[in-house]
Enzyme design. Structure first.
Site, PDB file in Angstrom:
ATOM      1  N   ASP A 143      36.142  24.846  44.666  1.00 63.42           N
ATOM      2  CA  ASP A 143      36.880  26.444  45.184  1.00 63.42           C
ATOM      3  C   ASP A 143      38.614  25.588  46.464  1.00 63.42           C
ATOM      4  OD1 ASP A 143      37.311  28.186  46.884  1.00 63.42           O
ATOM      5  OD2 ASP A 143      35.626  27.843  47.700  1.00 63.42           O
ATOM      6  N   THR A 199      49.346  41.650  38.092  1.00 58.73           N
ATOM      7  CA  THR A 199      48.907  43.442  37.938  1.00 58.73           C
ATOM      8  C   THR A 199      49.784  43.598  37.930  1.00 58.73           C
ATOM      9  OG1 THR A 199      47.725  44.784  37.552  1.00 58.73           O
ATOM     10  CG2 THR A 199      46.953  43.297  39.674  1.00 58.73           C
ATOM     11  N   SER A 205      43.627  49.621  44.555  1.00 64.32           N
ATOM     12  CA  SER A 205      41.872  49.125  45.119  1.00 64.32           C
ATOM     13  C   SER A 205      42.622  48.036  46.077  1.00 64.32           C
ATOM     14  CB  SER A 205      41.005  48.609  44.033  1.00 64.32           C
ATOM     15  OG  SER A 205      41.812  47.874  43.530  1.00 64.32           O
ATOM     16  N   TYR A 211      41.209  44.687  45.708  1.00 61.72           N
ATOM     17  CA  TYR A 211      41.461  43.637  44.759  1.00 61.72           C
ATOM     18  C   TYR A 211      43.709  44.434  43.926  1.00 61.72           C
ATOM     19  CZ  TYR A 211      43.197  42.274  40.246  1.00 61.72           C
ATOM     20  OH  TYR A 211      43.979  41.805  39.614  1.00 61.72           O
ATOM     21  N   HIS A 212      43.913  44.923  43.961  1.00 62.04           N
ATOM     22  CA  HIS A 212      45.417  45.488  43.108  1.00 62.04           C
ATOM     23  C   HIS A 212      45.874  44.791  44.670  1.00 62.04           C
ATOM     24  CE1 HIS A 212      43.370  47.442  40.305  1.00 62.04           C
ATOM     25  NE2 HIS A 212      44.756  46.743  39.405  1.00 62.04           N
ATOM     26  N   LYS A 249      46.918  41.336  45.268  1.00 62.01           N
ATOM     27  CA  LYS A 249      47.883  41.215  44.137  1.00 62.01           C
ATOM     28  C   LYS A 249      49.343  41.520  44.454  1.00 62.01           C
ATOM     29  CE  LYS A 249      46.389  39.553  40.576  1.00 62.01           C
ATOM     30  NZ  LYS A 249      45.627  38.176  40.055  1.00 62.01           N
ATOM     31  N   ARG A 266      34.829  47.764  27.189  1.00 62.89           N
ATOM     32  CA  ARG A 266      33.939  48.517  27.250  1.00 62.89           C
ATOM     33  C   ARG A 266      33.858  49.774  26.674  1.00 62.89           C
ATOM     34  NH1 ARG A 266      34.509  51.916  31.594  1.00 62.89           N
ATOM     35  NH2 ARG A 266      36.719  50.533  32.674  1.00 62.89           N
ATOM     36  N   TYR A 305      36.757  58.102  32.691  1.00 64.20           N
ATOM     37  CA  TYR A 305      36.988  58.972  33.989  1.00 64.20           C
ATOM     38  C   TYR A 305      37.763  60.136  34.134  1.00 64.20           C
ATOM     39  CZ  TYR A 305      35.232  54.195  35.073  1.00 64.20           C
ATOM     40  OH  TYR A 305      33.741  53.116  34.810  1.00 64.20           O
TER      41      TYR A 305
HETATM   42  N1  LIG Z   1      41.563  40.616  32.197  1.00 63.02           N
HETATM   43  C1  LIG Z   1      42.603  41.570  32.497  1.00 63.02           C
HETATM   44  O1  LIG Z   1      42.784  42.487  32.172  1.00 63.02           O
HETATM   45  C2  LIG Z   1      43.689  41.064  33.159  1.00 63.02           C
HETATM   46  C3  LIG Z   1      44.825  41.950  33.774  1.00 63.02           C
HETATM   47  C4  LIG Z   1      45.348  42.287  35.099  1.00 63.02           C
HETATM   48  C5  LIG Z   1      46.169  40.888  35.470  1.00 63.02           C
HETATM   49  N2  LIG Z   1      44.643  40.021  35.660  1.00 63.02           N
HETATM   50  C6  LIG Z   1      45.117  38.457  36.632  1.00 63.02           C
HETATM   51  O2  LIG Z   1      44.887  37.569  35.266  1.00 63.02           O
HETATM   52  C7  LIG Z   1      44.045  36.860  36.397  1.00 63.02           C
HETATM   53  C8  LIG Z   1      42.632  35.994  35.502  1.00 63.02           C
HETATM   54  O3  LIG Z   1      42.188  36.945  35.178  1.00 63.02           O
HETATM   55  P1  LIG Z   1      40.528  37.109  34.544  1.00 63.02           P
HETATM   56  O4  LIG Z   1      40.572  38.084  33.371  1.00 63.02           O
HETATM   57  O5  LIG Z   1      40.649  35.991  33.293  1.00 63.02           O
HETATM   58  O6  LIG Z   1      38.648  36.898  35.485  1.00 63.02           O
HETATM   59  P2  LIG Z   1      38.515  35.466  35.248  1.00 63.02           P
HETATM   60  O7  LIG Z   1      37.390  36.288  36.625  1.00 63.02           O
HETATM   61  O8  LIG Z   1      37.349  35.754  34.127  1.00 63.02           O
HETATM   62  O9  LIG Z   1      39.232  34.419  36.090  1.00 63.02           O
HETATM   63  C9  LIG Z   1      39.319  34.427  37.340  1.00 63.02           C
HETATM   64  C10 LIG Z   1      38.915  32.738  37.394  1.00 63.02           C
HETATM   65  O10 LIG Z   1      39.357  32.320  38.602  1.00 63.02           O
HETATM   66  C11 LIG Z   1      37.793  31.868  39.023  1.00 63.02           C
HETATM   67  N3  LIG Z   1      38.599  30.986  40.678  1.00 63.02           N
HETATM   68  C12 LIG Z   1      38.416  32.641  41.346  1.00 63.02           C
HETATM   69  N4  LIG Z   1      38.460  32.470  42.456  1.00 63.02           N
HETATM   70  C13 LIG Z   1      38.039  30.761  42.862  1.00 63.02           C
HETATM   71  C14 LIG Z   1      38.617  30.024  43.631  1.00 63.02           C
HETATM   72  N5  LIG Z   1      38.741  30.116  44.765  1.00 63.02           N
HETATM   73  N6  LIG Z   1      38.552  28.021  43.370  1.00 63.02           N
HETATM   74  C15 LIG Z   1      38.448  28.197  41.822  1.00 63.02           C
HETATM   75  N7  LIG Z   1      38.310  29.260  41.205  1.00 63.02           N
HETATM   76  C16 LIG Z   1      38.306  30.435  41.021  1.00 63.02           C
HETATM   77  C17 LIG Z   1      36.969  32.917  38.966  1.00 63.02           C
HETATM   78  O11 LIG Z   1      35.577  31.767  38.390  1.00 63.02           O
HETATM   79  C18 LIG Z   1      36.991  32.682  36.912  1.00 63.02           C
HETATM   80  O12 LIG Z   1      36.396  31.581  36.235  1.00 63.02           O
HETATM   81  C19 LIG Z   1      43.003  37.090  37.428  1.00 63.02           C
HETATM   82  O13 LIG Z   1      44.396  36.817  38.711  1.00 63.02           O
HETATM   83  C20 LIG Z   1      43.292  38.365  37.337  1.00 63.02           C
HETATM   84  O14 LIG Z   1      43.607  39.332  38.787  1.00 63.02           O
HETATM   85  C21 LIG Z   1      43.650  40.098  35.126  1.00 63.02           C
END
Ligand SMILES: NC(=O)c1ccc[n+]([C@@H]2O[C@H](COP(=O)([O-])OP(=O)(O)OC[C@H]3O[C@@H](n4cnc5c(N)ncnc54)[C@H](O)[C@@H]3O)[C@@H](O)[C@H]2O)c1
Length: 382
Positions: A74, A144, A179, A181-182, A185, A241, A255
């Site tokens: 973690d 993001t 949100s 979450y955002h 960031k 989706r 939506y």
């Molecule tokens: N997927 C998208 O479309 C998208 C778009 C914009 C930004 N992002 C950003 O990109 C990043 C990755 O996105 P994703 O879609 O791969 O998400 P994801 O949830 O698949 O990947 C994040 C990973 O981080 C791990 N994690 C989270 N907290 C943790 C902790 N405390 N210790 C260890 N591991 C931890 C999770 O288990 C997960 O495997 C994120 O920061 C997200 O905000 C994603």
């Protein structure tokens, strides 16, 4: 490079790790399976079952010959972060490790608190581990496009020059997230900027749009190397989706009015952008920001595109507007600058009919695994 990928089990982290390893870099991934735990707890599991990170690293090694070092822990715990950074001694950290679901962060107090604490603590620990242990290491952080919201002016790449009462200065572009979450960031960006200007860290913050796709050079080597592919209302990104809904025979869930406009990119381009950012590091004391997207669509345009390709494949796709569960503008101005990564050499993979059709084929092969109860929105904040 010695590349440490935080969140290396994730949708983006795992294919990024394989991409760096295949390019000859020494690569270590760290994750605590937070996403898998949340997916299980909210009945939002991915379409295909992914083996554990250790198993995936073994499968990848057998298929390609490349090694990926795996650490489970973690990263919101400073001891875990410091130990991994001390032991691996990276010169590049790619920071993906956050709770990335907007609906999950808006589900209730516990989920909001978990998202807030997790995301801010991981970023904070990462900053301190770099500052104290490897000060020359660059951080490439995933932000993001949702940080900016939908302002009624052009969105610049991170910074804006403002003239006020006859004087000028440059500031972070205003943020207005939709949100919790955002908002985490947005706070990450501020935290990074404080430590960059105070201690001279080198950071690239990538303001990424929603990513779609499943296929990458390395992920296609073996079906068990496929990234987590979500189609549920919690983790599924819009295009992914809609593609699953098309295959499941569920009308595409637009939506509200469907005029929400965003910048999208193919998973292959996320890998390209991160590789380009890492290969051209920010300078000491620089917070460099790129807007990471390749094409701009409204939700209605994405739905029409999926329908056109799906219908040609005999899927008979319907589109249906449903009440918007989110508080967001459904008609708005949207014009983000996104030239920085192109200038570094990004060659986009666009959302062509062939790309849509190939992803639909992959989903059709897994059609029996689709759980339709995961499709309609289960969290509302409108
Ligand atoms: N997927 C998208 O479309 C998208 C778009 C914009 C930004 N992002 C950003 O990109 C990043 C990755 O996105 P994703 O879609 O791969 O998400 P994801 O949830 O698949 O990947 C994040 C990973 O981080 C791990 N994690 C989270 N907290 C943790 C902790 N405390 N210790 C260890 N591991 C931890 C999770 O288990 C997960 O495997 C994120 O920061 C997200 O905000 C994603």
């Amino acid at each position: 490079m010695r590349v440490l990928i935080l969140g290396g089990d994730g949708y983006l982290g795992w294919p990024t790790a394989m991409d760096f390893a295949a390019a000859g870099h020494e690569c270590c991934v760290a994750d605590n399976y937070l996403r898998r735990h949340i997916a299980e707890a909210t009945d939002s599991e991915a379409l295909m079952v992914a083996p554990s990170l250790t198993e995936r690293a073994q499968i990848f090694r057998a298929a390609s010959g490349y090694h990926i070092d795996v650490r489970i822990g973690d990263l919101s715990d400073p001891e875990v972060m410091f130990e991994i950074v001390r032991d691996f001694s990276p010169d590049t950290i790619i920071h993906y490790a956050e709770q990335p679901s907007a609906p999950y962060s808006m589900r209730g107090f516990r989920e909001a608190q978990e998202t807030f604490q997790n995301n801010l603590n991981v970023t904070f620990n990462c900053i301190w581990a770099v500052k104290d242990l490897v000060p020359d290491c660059q951080i490439v952080k995933l932000g993001t496009m949702g940080e900016y919201g939908t302002p009624n002016i052009d969105i610049e790449e991170g910074w804006i020059e403002i003239e006020h009462k006859g004087r000028k200065d440059t500031f972070l572009f205003p943020r207005a997230a939709g949100s919790l979450y955002h908002t985490t960031k947005v706070l990450d960006t501020d935290l990074l900027w404080f430590y960059v200007r105070t201690y001279g860290l080198r950071v690239t913050d990538l303001m990424q749009g929603p990513v779609y796709g499943i296929s990458t050079e390395e992920a296609d080597l073996d079906p068990r190397l496929c990234p987590h592919f979500h189609y549920d209302d919690i983790f599924g990104t819009l295009v992914n989706r809609f593609l699953v809904q098309a295959v499941a025979g569920v009308p595409l869930t637009v939506y509200g009015g469907g005029g929400q406009t965003r910048g999208y990119l193919n998973l292959r381009d996320t890998l390209q952008c991160v590789r380009l950012a890492a290969g051209n590091p920010a300078k000491r004391g620089e917070l460099r920001i790129f807007n990471q997207l390749t094409e701009i669509f409204t939700v209605n345009e994405v739905a029409e595109r999926v329908k056109t390709v799906g219908d040609k494949m005999g899927l008979d796709v319907a589109i249906k507007s449903i009440p918007n569960p989110r508080k967001e503008k459904e008609e708005h101005y949207y014009n983000p600058t996104h030239s920085g990564l192109r200038e570094l050499g990004l060659i986009p993979h666009y959302m062509t009919d062939d790309v849509v059709a190939a992803t639909l084929e992959r989903i059709i092969a897994n059609k029996d695994r689709i759980v339709t109860g995961r499709i309609m929105p289960r969290v509302r904040w409108n």
